[in-house]
Write a protein that holds these residues in place. Structure first.
Motif, PDB file in Angstrom:
ATOM      1  N   PRO B 623       0.822  -1.210   0.000  1.00 37.85           N
ATOM      2  CA  PRO B 623       0.000   0.000   0.000  1.00 37.85           C
ATOM      3  C   PRO B 623       0.855   1.260   0.000  1.00 37.85           C
ATOM      4  O   PRO B 623       0.553   2.226  -0.725  1.00 37.85           O
ATOM      5  N   THR B 624       1.932   1.258   0.766  1.00 40.15           N
ATOM      6  CA  THR B 624       2.781   2.446   0.819  1.00 40.15           C
ATOM      7  C   THR B 624       3.637   2.579  -0.432  1.00 40.15           C
ATOM      8  O   THR B 624       3.827   3.679  -0.944  1.00 40.15           O
ATOM      9  N   VAL B 627       1.708   4.182  -3.155  1.00 44.39           N
ATOM     10  CA  VAL B 627       1.537   5.614  -2.981  1.00 44.39           C
ATOM     11  C   VAL B 627       2.843   6.340  -3.299  1.00 44.39           C
ATOM     12  O   VAL B 627       2.860   7.353  -4.005  1.00 44.39           O
ATOM     13  N   ASN B 635      -3.370   5.329   0.154  1.00 44.66           N
ATOM     14  CA  ASN B 635      -2.975   4.085   0.798  1.00 44.66           C
ATOM     15  C   ASN B 635      -4.234   3.312   1.153  1.00 44.66           C
ATOM     16  O   ASN B 635      -5.074   3.784   1.904  1.00 44.66           O
TER      17      ASN B 635
END
Lengths: 102, 805
Positions: B623-624, B627, B635
């Protein structure tokens, strides 16, 4: 002393009872002990008759008839027991049965 | 109960529920009194932000009732495993059933995740459970239906609970295979029951169902920790876990009572509405106790100060249980509870401060203990306590996102670490002492284990750009800069702990996996229980007194090359130190007494699960990464947590745009740099002390022990700061003494004097008259005649005294 036949009869009864009691306490022979209980029985029967006579009531004598009957039956039973006990230990001394305590 | 005088019964119930609270309230008020200064503006700002966010009511959708099978399938699996246990099935059927049911549950969770609208909480009624009403509306009933409350937080939790549950079940199917036909079915019964309870806890629509799952999790963990029930230490650990958890559960139960008294409903949906609609959301003094009661429950389940002591002992269970309990599920229940009940916390700044401080201090305490332990599993257990401390710190400083994200990443890398240590234990006959294992990455069959362990260690140590780094950094960032709940002191403590974590994590890896190949097998042969490391551990205390030994006598020795395992163990030890020949002398008892010890290399199920978990741990950072690389604008973990009740009032948008500065840098950059520095420093120190120059570590340790001024430090850390001993002195000892005093009183006064004493009077009287019954007929007759004579004498005396009438 005085007091009429009742007094004589009761004294006789008390004497009979005492003889029976002393005999019972002092003897070790089971047949003699049994006879002593019979003596005490008859002392009681005599007292019944004496009081019945005093009160002019037949109940006392009726009791005596019963006592004699019961005593006869009980005598047959007790003598049978004594014979059995004798056969077991070959003696009539009551002390050999002292392990029946408690 | 229809339309009876509602107000009267309500008042009666209220006062009945309030009564036990009075007692607890007095105790808790000590806690409440602590951070009294923090109330002022912060509280009102949070409250305003909270009230400004209207909560949409949940949608009831019975058509999703197939989601009930997420709980139902593990329940069926538990029943089948129970039957297998009863019928003494001697194959791997229980494992197959468990794995399949967990896997289908996971698929169902994923389908549910794809089906529901992310912005809308859904209530799925399954069946009526407790329906007790005497009117309409709040306070007019206690309704606890078997219904599921599904929002993004629920799904987030269920995804990793069922996903990791499946992987751990697969791992256990191989790990526990020596118990097939013995406890195999019982083990999988426990695991299935555990997942049932955990799913009920997470998916519950009301606090009563949550409580059911909460207790069910406690029961299952008791059964699993005490799996080797013939081992006294396992039984003691199981009892400890159960009892310590009950203390927390008491708090949770009282919190639930208080919630009903104050808000009149126990269903989440109605509760969140009620909090916002209340005239005074924070409520009276008893309402302000609610978050403290709830957090007591959370501290028990999630092993925080003062109730963390059960978790390290829970290592007595089989290793998959450690992974299941410590990594993925049970210990995160407390984090889930606070995240789920976050509206109740956010309106109470003292509660937030307390959670943050308890979390931060737990992280510090557990990390210092973890630095000085020698048992790999125990080190990871303390690191779990420490990481949970981070999560509570995150909750306390208002970043539920950070806490949940850390829970998520931690679930992967800690499950991975426990399972790798399990694989090592499985392979080396129960050996877990990091001083007796070295260079495993070059041992055939353990290469994958070592490298996956390295990933777990890097992630736990928050190596830059690992998932653990991002989640930990989020927590520390908000601890430093949160506009409402920031605790900069705790952020600095958190940074220090990050360094300690990196050090003790890599202490394990550099000792066990790197360096020259040398190892001493543990005391179990292959047929025996894998987790019997209590005995070897007990030896460390005495060992530790000598100083300067650290058990790497095996340097340069290959256990394969040095004859019998017995010989190699004592030979290695005496070669290193001359004085410790006895240690490890039992190695290889059982099947290895006469031959070389061959490590038991893990097979496909264990390796496969380790590989998947390592990939999962890497992907947890996805997720990070997305981003950061610009492939995603948001995220998804943040958006998932944000689409639930856990975000309310946390990050007001207006304040989120502020750009804090620290040390002349932008806040984000500063925290990034600081985290990187402490993490790398920790790893570097571990590298120096535990790989490059292992003797230096021993010299430092013996140097500290030699000086009376510093001796306390390593001693206290190795002995876990004597917390168990303090608890023993404060709680167990007084109870033990009191119990024995009462026992003495009971035995000698109640039993001895009263009961038996009275009973002894009749026999004593009997003995008094016993001589009369000597068996001589004349004796009886004399007694009788004497008695008659006495009575006669008495009558005559009366007659004479009465005047002869």
């Amino acid at each position: 002393m005085g007091g009429g036949p009742l007094k004589v009869l009761l004294i006789t009864s008390a004497l009979l009872f005492s003889i029976g009691l002393v005999g019972f306490l002092s003897r070790r022979n089971m047949i003699l002990m049994f006879l002593c209980t019979e003596l005490m029985f008859q002392a009681a029967a005599l007292a019944f008759v004496a009081f019945g006579r005093m009160h002019l009531d037949y109940s006392g004598q009726t009791f005596v008839i019963f006592i004699l009957t019961v005593a006869a039956a009980e005598a047959a039973l007790a003598l049978g027991l004594v014979v059995l006990l004798f056969r077991r230990r070959d003696t009539l001394n009551s002390e050999v049965w002292s392990e029946l305590q408690e | 109960m229809t339309h009876s005088p509602a107000t009267t019964s309500q008042r009666l119930l209220s006062s009945a529920l309030r009564a036990p609270v009075m007692v607890i309230g007095a105790l808790l008020s000590l806690l409440v009194a602590m951070p009294a200064s923090a109330v002022g503006d912060e509280g009102s700002a949070a409250l305003a932000a909270f009230l400004a966010q209207p909560i949409d009511p949940a949608v009831v959708s019975p058509d999703l009732s197939w989601a009930g099978w997420i709980i139902g399938l593990p329940a069926i699996s538990a029943i089948i495993c129970g039957l297998c246990c009863a019928l003494r099935i001697r194959n791997k059927l229980p494992a197959a059933v468990t794995v399949i049911s967990f896997a289908i549950s996971f698929v169902l969770v994923f389908l549910l995740f794809r089906t529901v609208n992310p912005n809308q909480a859904v209530v799925i009624p399954l069946f009526d459970w407790i329906a007790f009403t005497w009117g309409d509306g709040r306070w007019h009933g206690i309704g606890a239906h078997f219904a599921l409350y599904v929002d993004q937080l629920t799904l987030f939790w269920m995804l990793f609970v069922t996903g990791l549950g499946t992987l751990i079940a697969i791992f256990a199917s191989e790990y526990m295979e020596s118990d097939v036909g013995k406890g195999y079915a019982r083990f999988f019964f426990g695991v299935s029951l555990f997942i049932v309870a955990m799913a009920a806890l997470v998916m519950a629509d009301n606090l009563v169902l949550l409580y059911l799952g909460w207790e069910g999790v406690g029961l299952a963990s008791y059964l699993l920790i005490g799996y080797y029930y013939t081992k006294p230490s396992a039984v003691a650990a199981a009892k400890k876990a159960f009892i310590v958890n009950r203390i927390g559960d008491l708090g949770l139960a009282i919190g639930i009572f208080l919630i009903w008294v104050n808000y009149g409903t126990l269903q989440y949906d109605g509760l969140f509405q009620a909090i916002q609609e209340a005239d005074n959301p924070a409520g009276g003094w008893d309402a302000s106790l609610i978050p403290f009661c709830l957090m007591l429950g959370a501290f028990g389940k999630s092993a925080q100060i003062p109730l963390y002591v059960w978790l390290p002992d829970a290592m007595e269970g089989p290793t998959p249980v450690s992974a299941l309990i410590h990594a993925a599920t049970m210990v995160t229940a407390g984090v889930y509870l606070i995240a789920r009940m976050f509206p109740l916390f956010v309106i109470n700044p003292e509660a937030m401060t307390t959670v943050a401080w308890v979390g931060g201090l737990t992280a510090l305490l557990a990390a210092t203990i973890g630095m000085a332990q020698y048992d790999i599993k125990r080190i990871f257990a303390y690191s779990t306590v420490s990481q949970l401390g981070y999560m509570f710190l995150g909750l306390g400083v208002g970043t539920t996102y950070g806490a949940c994200y850390h829970t998520f990443t931690h679930a992967f890398f800690k499950a991975l670490l426990f399972l790798t240590s399990g694989a090592i234990m499985h392979g080396f006959a129960g050996q877990l002492d990091l001083r007796r294992l070295s260079g495993l990455r070059r041992v055939p069959g353990f290469t994958l284990v070592s490298w996956t362990m390295l990933i777990g260690c890097l992630w736990l140590a928050a190596f830059p750009f690992s998932a653990g780094f991002f989640s930990k950094d989020t927590i520390l960032y908000w601890a430093m800069f949160h506009p409402t709940f920031a605790q900069p002191a705790l952020a600095w403590i958190g940074l220090v702990v990050a360094g300690l974590t990196a050090y003790y994590t890599f202490r394990v890896w550099f000792r066990v996996c790197a360096g020259p190949v040398a190892y001493v097998p543990g005391e179990d042969d292959h047929g025996a229980a894998h987790d019997d490391h209590g005995a070897s551990h007990a030896g460390h205390g005495a060992h530790g007194e000598h100083g300067g030994h650290a058990g790497h006598g095996g340097h340069g020795h290959d256990a394969h090359a040095s004859g019998a395992a017995h010989g190699s163990a004592s030979h290695a030890a005496s070669a290193g130190h001359g004085g410790h020949g006895g240690h490890g002398g039992h190695g290889g008892r059982g099947g290895h007494g006469s031959g070389d010890f061959h490590p038991h290399a893990p097979r496909l199920a264990i390796k496969g699960v380790l590989f998947i978990l390592a990939v999962g741990a890497i992907l947890a950072g996805l997720p990070t990464y997305l981003v950061m690389s610009g492939h995603s604008s948001v995220n998804w973990v943040e958006s998932m947590v944000g689409n639930s009740s856990a975000i309310m009032g946390v990050v007001p948008e207006a304040l989120d745009t502020s750009h804090p500065h620290l040390l002349g840098m932008d806040g984000h950059t500063a925290m990034f740099v600081l985290s990187t520095i402490v993490g790398l420093t920790g790893i570097f120190v571990a590298f120096i002390l535990h790989l490059q120059n292992r003797r230096l570590a021993d010299r430092i340790r013996s140097g500290l022990l030699a000086s009376s001024a510093t001796r306390w430090l390593p001693t206290a850390m190795e002995n876990k700061w004597y917390v168990d001993e303090a608890y023993h002195a404060c709680f167990r000892l007084p109870m033990w003494v009191g119990g024995h005093l009462l026992h003495f009183f009971d035995k000698h006064f109640i039993d001895g004097l009263l009961v038996n004493g009275i009973g002894r009077i009749p026999p004593m009287l009997g003995r008094l008259f016993q001589p009369l019954y000597n068996g001589v007929l004349q004796g009886y007759a004399t007694t009788m005649a004497g008695a008659v004579g006495l009575i006669l004498a008495w009558i005559i005396w009366r007659w004479v005294a009465g005047g002869g009438a």
